[in-house]
Design a protein around this motif. Structure first.
Motif, PDB file in Angstrom:
ATOM      1  N   VAL A 105      -6.559 -67.598   6.465  1.00 47.83           N
ATOM      2  CA  VAL A 105      -5.974 -66.276   6.236  1.00 47.83           C
ATOM      3  C   VAL A 105      -5.136 -65.957   7.461  1.00 47.83           C
ATOM      4  O   VAL A 105      -5.597 -66.134   8.594  1.00 47.83           O
ATOM      5  CB  VAL A 105      -7.068 -65.198   6.050  1.00 47.83           C
ATOM      6  N   GLY A 106      -3.926 -65.507   7.232  1.00 48.20           N
ATOM      7  CA  GLY A 106      -3.048 -65.148   8.341  1.00 48.20           C
ATOM      8  C   GLY A 106      -3.294 -63.745   8.837  1.00 48.20           C
ATOM      9  O   GLY A 106      -4.164 -63.027   8.319  1.00 48.20           O
ATOM     10  N   PRO A 107      -2.526 -63.303   9.838  1.00 45.73           N
ATOM     11  CA  PRO A 107      -2.658 -61.946  10.353  1.00 45.73           C
ATOM     12  C   PRO A 107      -2.527 -60.915   9.236  1.00 45.73           C
ATOM     13  O   PRO A 107      -1.744 -61.090   8.302  1.00 45.73           O
ATOM     14  CB  PRO A 107      -1.493 -61.831  11.345  1.00 45.73           C
ATOM     15  N   GLY A 108      -3.316 -59.866   9.315  1.00 46.70           N
ATOM     16  CA  GLY A 108      -3.283 -58.817   8.298  1.00 46.70           C
ATOM     17  C   GLY A 108      -3.814 -59.265   6.951  1.00 46.70           C
ATOM     18  O   GLY A 108      -3.426 -58.732   5.918  1.00 46.70           O
ATOM     19  N   ASP A 109      -4.712 -60.254   6.946  1.00 49.16           N
ATOM     20  CA  ASP A 109      -5.309 -60.799   5.711  1.00 49.16           C
ATOM     21  C   ASP A 109      -4.267 -61.401   4.769  1.00 49.16           C
ATOM     22  O   ASP A 109      -4.451 -61.432   3.558  1.00 49.16           O
ATOM     23  CB  ASP A 109      -6.139 -59.743   4.966  1.00 49.16           C
ATOM     24  N   ASP A 110      -3.189 -61.923   5.328  1.00 52.88           N
ATOM     25  CA  ASP A 110      -2.103 -62.487   4.531  1.00 52.88           C
ATOM     26  C   ASP A 110      -2.463 -63.900   4.054  1.00 52.88           C
ATOM     27  O   ASP A 110      -2.765 -64.785   4.856  1.00 52.88           O
ATOM     28  CB  ASP A 110      -0.841 -62.539   5.379  1.00 52.88           C
ATOM     29  N   ILE A 111      -2.401 -64.103   2.737  1.00 46.89           N
ATOM     30  CA  ILE A 111      -2.618 -65.437   2.165  1.00 46.89           C
ATOM     31  C   ILE A 111      -1.393 -65.904   1.377  1.00 46.89           C
ATOM     32  O   ILE A 111      -1.452 -66.900   0.668  1.00 46.89           O
ATOM     33  CB  ILE A 111      -3.870 -65.490   1.261  1.00 46.89           C
ATOM     34  N   THR A 112      -0.281 -65.204   1.539  1.00 44.65           N
ATOM     35  CA  THR A 112       0.911 -65.546   0.761  1.00 44.65           C
ATOM     36  C   THR A 112       1.594 -66.814   1.258  1.00 44.65           C
ATOM     37  O   THR A 112       2.527 -67.294   0.612  1.00 44.65           O
ATOM     38  CB  THR A 112       1.938 -64.386   0.777  1.00 44.65           C
ATOM     39  N   TRP A 113       1.163 -67.373   2.375  1.00 42.06           N
ATOM     40  CA  TRP A 113       1.757 -68.595   2.918  1.00 42.06           C
ATOM     41  C   TRP A 113       1.425 -69.819   2.069  1.00 42.06           C
ATOM     42  O   TRP A 113       2.108 -70.821   2.154  1.00 42.06           O
ATOM     43  CB  TRP A 113       1.296 -68.824   4.359  1.00 42.06           C
ATOM     44  N   GLY A 114       0.375 -69.782   1.269  1.00 47.43           N
ATOM     45  CA  GLY A 114      -0.036 -70.942   0.480  1.00 47.43           C
ATOM     46  C   GLY A 114       0.707 -71.010  -0.844  1.00 47.43           C
ATOM     47  O   GLY A 114       0.544 -70.148  -1.698  1.00 47.43           O
ATOM     48  N   LYS A 115       1.521 -72.010  -0.995  1.00 48.81           N
ATOM     49  CA  LYS A 115       2.285 -72.196  -2.233  1.00 48.81           C
ATOM     50  C   LYS A 115       1.750 -73.427  -2.953  1.00 48.81           C
ATOM     51  O   LYS A 115       1.957 -74.548  -2.503  1.00 48.81           O
ATOM     52  CB  LYS A 115       3.780 -72.384  -1.940  1.00 48.81           C
ATOM     53  N   ALA A 116       1.056 -73.224  -4.058  1.00 44.33           N
ATOM     54  CA  ALA A 116       0.456 -74.339  -4.793  1.00 44.33           C
ATOM     55  C   ALA A 116       1.413 -74.851  -5.861  1.00 44.33           C
ATOM     56  O   ALA A 116       1.786 -74.117  -6.774  1.00 44.33           O
ATOM     57  CB  ALA A 116      -0.859 -73.914  -5.433  1.00 44.33           C
ATOM     58  N   SER A 117       1.797 -76.100  -5.733  1.00 45.40           N
ATOM     59  CA  SER A 117       2.567 -76.740  -6.796  1.00 45.40           C
ATOM     60  C   SER A 117       1.650 -76.926  -8.005  1.00 45.40           C
ATOM     61  O   SER A 117       0.430 -76.802  -7.900  1.00 45.40           O
ATOM     62  CB  SER A 117       3.070 -78.103  -6.322  1.00 45.40           C
ATOM     63  N   ASP A 118       2.236 -77.234  -9.151  1.00 44.13           N
ATOM     64  CA  ASP A 118       1.414 -77.504 -10.337  1.00 44.13           C
ATOM     65  C   ASP A 118       0.458 -78.656 -10.086  1.00 44.13           C
ATOM     66  O   ASP A 118      -0.700 -78.622 -10.505  1.00 44.13           O
ATOM     67  CB  ASP A 118       2.298 -77.823 -11.546  1.00 44.13           C
ATOM     68  N   GLU A 119       0.926 -79.669  -9.371  1.00 45.26           N
ATOM     69  CA  GLU A 119       0.096 -80.842  -9.072  1.00 45.26           C
ATOM     70  C   GLU A 119      -1.093 -80.467  -8.172  1.00 45.26           C
ATOM     71  O   GLU A 119      -2.226 -80.899  -8.410  1.00 45.26           O
ATOM     72  CB  GLU A 119       0.965 -81.899  -8.381  1.00 45.26           C
ATOM     73  N   LEU A 120      -0.854 -79.648  -7.158  1.00 48.02           N
ATOM     74  CA  LEU A 120      -1.938 -79.203  -6.279  1.00 48.02           C
ATOM     75  C   LEU A 120      -2.902 -78.304  -7.034  1.00 48.02           C
ATOM     76  O   LEU A 120      -4.121 -78.443  -6.914  1.00 48.02           O
ATOM     77  CB  LEU A 120      -1.387 -78.483  -5.054  1.00 48.02           C
ATOM     78  N   PHE A 121      -2.367 -77.399  -7.835  1.00 48.99           N
ATOM     79  CA  PHE A 121      -3.249 -76.515  -8.604  1.00 48.99           C
ATOM     80  C   PHE A 121      -4.149 -77.339  -9.524  1.00 48.99           C
ATOM     81  O   PHE A 121      -5.338 -77.062  -9.663  1.00 48.99           O
ATOM     82  CB  PHE A 121      -2.431 -75.498  -9.417  1.00 48.99           C
ATOM     83  N   GLN A 122      -3.598 -78.377 -10.121  1.00 45.64           N
ATOM     84  CA  GLN A 122      -4.407 -79.243 -10.986  1.00 45.64           C
ATOM     85  C   GLN A 122      -5.480 -79.967 -10.175  1.00 45.64           C
ATOM     86  O   GLN A 122      -6.604 -80.144 -10.650  1.00 45.64           O
ATOM     87  CB  GLN A 122      -3.534 -80.254 -11.733  1.00 45.64           C
ATOM     88  N   TRP A 123      -5.156 -80.369  -8.956  1.00 48.54           N
ATOM     89  CA  TRP A 123      -6.157 -81.033  -8.109  1.00 48.54           C
ATOM     90  C   TRP A 123      -7.333 -80.098  -7.842  1.00 48.54           C
ATOM     91  O   TRP A 123      -8.491 -80.491  -7.954  1.00 48.54           O
ATOM     92  CB  TRP A 123      -5.535 -81.510  -6.788  1.00 48.54           C
TER      93      TRP A 123
END
Length: 187
Positions: free
Chosen positions: A17-35
């Motif tokens: 989790v980034g500063p200020g409870d930010d989790i928007t840095w994580g970008k899941a591709s379809d392939e990662l989401f499937q994993w």
């Protein structure tokens, strides 16, 4: 005895989790989401700290009913709802969606849960996982590292009391430069 897996998305500088409870840095591709979905399918018990529980339970109970939900998101939501969960918190009063609340000593309860029969358990939430790491309960670490530096926040690892030797069991690269590394604890 159950295997305990600690796995989360993490920034290159080690934060979940980034500063200020930010989790928007994580970008899941379809392939990662499937994993992640494939891993979730193997899990027979999920252990959550309060903050991760609140984030997950604010979306996934109805994630399969949201407009524009992809087939993978629909599948993940259904798996998530069906998997038994335990939330460790002394600040919330109730939980739902196939979940039990534990307000007492987390390490004692996690130890008890792992001693039973069953498939793998997954622990989520860096603060809760830190207690399990310090107690030597984690069998596998899964880091899905995103190519971003956030400079602070909640780290994946906190200080450990003892040296932990690990064996690398898998690496994989996903679109966008995201890298999966899986390690097993050497016992």
């Amino acid at each position: 005895m159950r295997k305990l897996i600690f796995g989360m998305n993490v920034t290159l500088d080690g934060y979940v989790v980034g500063p200020g409870d930010d989790i928007t840095w994580g970008k899941a591709s379809d392939e990662l989401f499937q994993w992640w979905t494939d891993l979730e399918r193997e899990i027979t018990l999920s252990l959550y700290g309060r903050r991760l529980w609140e984030a997950m339970s604010s979306h996934w109970p109805t994630g399969d009913q949201r407009p524009g939900a992809t087939p993978a998101q629909i599948e993940f939501a259904r798996i998530w709802r069906d998997t038994p969960k335990v939330v460790f918190s002394s600040t919330i009063g109730e939980v739902a969606w196939n979940t039990r609340l534990v307000t007492g000593d987390a390490v004692t309860e996690i130890t008890r849960l792992l001693a039973g029969d069953g498939g793998p358990a997954k622990i989520g939430g860096a603060t809760l996982a830190a207690a399990a790491v310090r107690a030597g309960l984690v069998d596998e670490y899964v880091l899905v590292t995103h190519p971003v530096l956030v400079g602070g926040g909640l780290p994946f690892f906190t200080a450990v009391d003892n040296w932990v030797d690990l064996n690398l069991v898998e690496t994989r690269t996903f679109p966008g430069g995201v890298v999966l590394t899986r390690y097993e604890t050497r016992r």
